[in-house]
Motif scaffolding. Structure first.
Motif, short mmCIF file in Angstrom:
data_model
loop_
_atom_site.label_atom_id
_atom_site.label_comp_id
_atom_site.label_asym_id
_atom_site.label_seq_id
_atom_site.Cartn_x
_atom_site.Cartn_y
_atom_site.Cartn_z
N ILE A 11 0.84 -1.21 0.00
CA ILE A 11 0.00 0.00 0.00
C ILE A 11 0.87 1.25 0.00
CG2 ILE A 11 -1.78 1.31 1.23
CD1 ILE A 11 -2.72 -1.31 -0.24
N GLU A 15 0.60 3.90 -3.06
CA GLU A 15 0.14 5.25 -2.76
C GLU A 15 1.08 6.33 -3.30
OE1 GLU A 15 -2.57 8.00 -1.12
OE2 GLU A 15 -2.71 5.91 -1.70
N GLU A 115 -10.73 7.33 -1.91
CA GLU A 115 -10.27 5.96 -1.72
C GLU A 115 -11.30 4.91 -2.12
OE1 GLU A 115 -7.13 4.88 -1.16
OE2 GLU A 115 -6.85 7.01 -1.52
N THR A 120 -5.71 1.34 -4.03
CA THR A 120 -5.30 0.88 -2.70
C THR A 120 -6.45 0.16 -2.00
OG1 THR A 120 -5.76 3.09 -1.80
CG2 THR A 120 -3.47 2.59 -2.37
N THR A 124 -6.18 -3.69 -0.99
CA THR A 124 -6.45 -4.13 0.37
C THR A 124 -7.46 -5.28 0.39
OG1 THR A 124 -5.98 -1.90 1.20
CG2 THR A 124 -7.20 -3.36 2.66
N SER A 140 -2.19 -1.89 5.83
CA SER A 140 -2.61 -1.07 4.69
C SER A 140 -2.93 0.36 5.14
CB SER A 140 -3.82 -1.69 3.98
OG SER A 140 -4.95 -1.73 4.82
N MET A 144 -0.57 3.60 3.92
CA MET A 144 -1.13 4.76 3.23
C MET A 144 -0.88 6.05 4.01
SD MET A 144 -4.83 5.22 1.64
CE MET A 144 -5.44 6.83 1.22
#
Length: 188
Positions: A11, A15, A115, A120, A124, A140, A144
């Motif tokens: 993640i 990101e 999100e 991401t 996840t 995760s 992030m």
């Protein structure tokens, strides 16, 4: 522990350069870092909690087309709001200066919408299908937040050096670009 480490690393890397990181940078040019980071953490924890639960229970990706379109429209709204600017009364101005609730909720909502259906979130969900729920959620979320914390530091440096008009139009352009991209992603 494996779920945490794998989720954090994946993640964090996913990101880097993502729209959320650019949003964190943009918000950091105008607001207190601690308020932005708290809002990002809350929104991320909520989205990733839903993601790991979906990944653990369903084991499949959410239909994200409609979510992407709604998120894209919201981003276009954020762009218009940024260009228009805000008229704050004295109470609102002092609350914003202290990192008040309105800034927290604005940033939190922006990140929550950004999100939903994002790579991401999908990553996840995927990670949660094969790894532990708690470790995946914690890893995760922290991955992030760590990536976005880097963006906040950069945003504060830019905000201190760039005129407010440049920051305002730059932020609006970023919101428009990501809004259009989200809508296009939802329509394809």
């Amino acid at each position: 522990m494996d779920a945490f480490l794998i989720s954090f690393g994946i993640i964090f890397l996913a990101e880097l350069g993502d729209k959320s990181q650019l949003m964190a940078m943009t918000f950091a040019t105008r607001y207190r870092a601690v308020t932005i980071l708290a809002a990002i953490t809350a929104a991320t924890a909520l989205v990733h909690l839903v993601s790991v639960l979906v990944g653990a229970v369903v084991g499949a990706a959410l239909p994200t087309d409609a979510i992407s379109i709604v998120g894209g429209i919201a981003f276009l709204g954020f762009a218009a709001w940024t260009i228009r600017g805000d008229e704050l009364d004295d109470d609102e101005a002092s609350a914003a200066a202290r990192g008040g609730r309105s800034v927290f909720f604005t940033v939190g909502l922006a990140f929550f919408l950004a999100e939903l259906g994002d790579k991401t979130m999908l990553a996840t969900i995927t990670l949660a299908t094969d790894h532990g729920v708690f470790g995946t959620w914690l890893g995760s979320t922290l991955g992030m937040v760590a990536a976005d914390a880097l963006a906040i530091v950069v945003g504060q440096q830019l905000g201190a050096r760039l005129p407010e008009r440049t920051v305002k139009f730059g932020a609006a352009i970023i919101f428009v670009v990501f809004g259009v991209l989200l809508i296009a992603e939802g329509l394809t």
